[in-house]
Design a protein around this motif. Sequence first.
Motif, PDB file in Angstrom:
ATOM      1  N   VAL A   1      30.437  32.982  -4.232  1.00  0.00           N
ATOM      2  CA  VAL A   1      31.688  33.383  -4.388  1.00  0.00           C
ATOM      3  C   VAL A   1      31.676  34.841  -4.771  1.00  0.00           C
ATOM      4  O   VAL A   1      31.090  35.296  -5.617  1.00  0.00           O
ATOM      5  CB  VAL A   1      32.135  32.548  -5.545  1.00  0.00           C
TER       6      VAL A   1
ATOM      7  N   ILE B   1      37.606  35.504  -6.948  1.00  0.00           N
ATOM      8  CA  ILE B   1      38.628  34.509  -7.153  1.00  0.00           C
ATOM      9  C   ILE B   1      39.760  35.152  -7.639  1.00  0.00           C
ATOM     10  O   ILE B   1      39.838  35.927  -8.598  1.00  0.00           O
ATOM     11  CB  ILE B   1      38.191  33.351  -8.291  1.00  0.00           C
TER      12      ILE B   1
ATOM     13  N   VAL C   1      39.381  31.763  -3.092  1.00  0.00           N
ATOM     14  CA  VAL C   1      38.371  32.099  -3.125  1.00  0.00           C
ATOM     15  C   VAL C   1      37.822  32.710  -1.993  1.00  0.00           C
ATOM     16  O   VAL C   1      37.898  32.306  -1.001  1.00  0.00           O
ATOM     17  CB  VAL C   1      37.464  30.576  -3.468  1.00  0.00           C
TER      18      VAL C   1
ATOM     19  N   VAL D   1      39.005  25.159  -8.507  1.00  0.00           N
ATOM     20  CA  VAL D   1      37.640  25.632  -7.727  1.00  0.00           C
ATOM     21  C   VAL D   1      36.770  24.685  -8.836  1.00  0.00           C
ATOM     22  O   VAL D   1      37.085  24.914 -10.158  1.00  0.00           O
ATOM     23  CB  VAL D   1      37.366  27.038  -7.978  1.00  0.00           C
TER      24      VAL D   1
END
Length: 475
Positions: A247, A250, A275, A288
């Motif tokens: 990731v 976010i 994301v 998430v």
Amino acid sequence: MLSSQIPSADVALITAGPHIKAVTNYKQVSRTLEEFDVEEQPSSVLEEKFPNLTIIHSAVKSLHTKSHCVETADGRVFGYKKLCICSGARPKLLTQDNPYVLGIRDTDSAQEFQKRLSKAKRIVIVGNGGIALELVYEVEGCEVIWAVKDKAIGNTFFDAGAAQFLIPSLEADKPQAAAPCKRPRYTTEEAAPGGSHTFTADRSSQAYGHGPTDSGSALGPDWHEGIALRGAEQVSRRVSVEYQCEVEKIFTSEVLHKSPQQTLRTECGDWPVYVRLTNAKTFGCDFVVSATGVVPNTEPFLQGNTFVVADDGGLQVDDHMMTSEPDVYAAGDVCTACWEQSPLWQQMRLWTQARQMGWYAGRCMAAHSLSEPVELDFCFELFSHITKFFNYKVVLLGKFNGQGLGPDHELLVRCTKGQEYVKVVLSGGRMVGAVLIGETDLEETFENLILNQMDLTPYGEELLNPDIDIEDYFD
């Protein structure tokens, strides 16, 4: 273990939750392999079983090793002769303060996940360990984007070959669950749609996953059995795997409104949270799930004390489960095994090892109190673990992924699509590890071959010949 070893001693269990996790349906499969369920029970069950045991319901505020006392969050102080820290680990969340990011660790967070999932159309799961593997298989009625940092799924537990064997299970319909959940749940909530119950540990605690002193204990094996993990869509299961990525960012739809990346809304649709992954893809979703591992829960024991802490953040323990502080032991996820280990064993933060370490720590504490000798338990000779992934039985033995072995080790593999996957790790002609997926019935034979260190060079690839009854041959 302590209560049964020294019935005359006063034993206290300090726990923040109102319930205890009990091992039930215990079954010794082989010399080192064991299977069991973990059940949530009222703590009174333990007190009734052991008259010398007192259960104290409170979180720990501080530990004073010099004065041998523990202070609890409600202001009480308890002295001890010997202490064992079994505070486990806490989720390593992607971010601590985002309401759209959930960690799944204890009963409360699992319930929160179930509640949110029931309204969700798409979720992003980040991580490649046990909880991520269980979730992507169990979640239905919701699109799942699964982001893994490795080239294959389940990197912690198996190699790319085993991953390929399991992948078709994600595309097939899930078989109907045969039996209802074996574990009782403590609930104050009404039945969820479909008749399954949501469950809670009946307490008002802090928000899950937001602090080192969370009161929930870790979920047991098969924690998802008996709860409805169903989203808001009619689809059975839709999983897309994004490999070799993590990731990057976010962000919420509010942030998107104000940013120049407004085009994302038209590309990804209108979602509460977005994301962005390191492979340059961006996905919108309802929430998430951060399943990116755990960190040893050493707070609040370090403050004011001089514990030696291992590189992974765990309390260092020797071969008697003793920390660097006098009369303080540790067991389970909170500790790091720092003795000279057997070449066939490694520490992994798993339920089976937590149980073994706790059991052995109790024996050591009792032996030291009675000035008796105690030898390192046999369970630390060979790594062994039984679990279930994608509805297949999975057995891991020894250096199952060739951990720490040089380039000279070799692999033998046998695979029957949709039925079984057998991998053997050989070093110097001797078996040092194995992965068994499916009902192979080879675990006991392979365990013996690993422990005996018999030279298997003469057998070569015939070792996995399906026409040879290897169990009888090496009986």
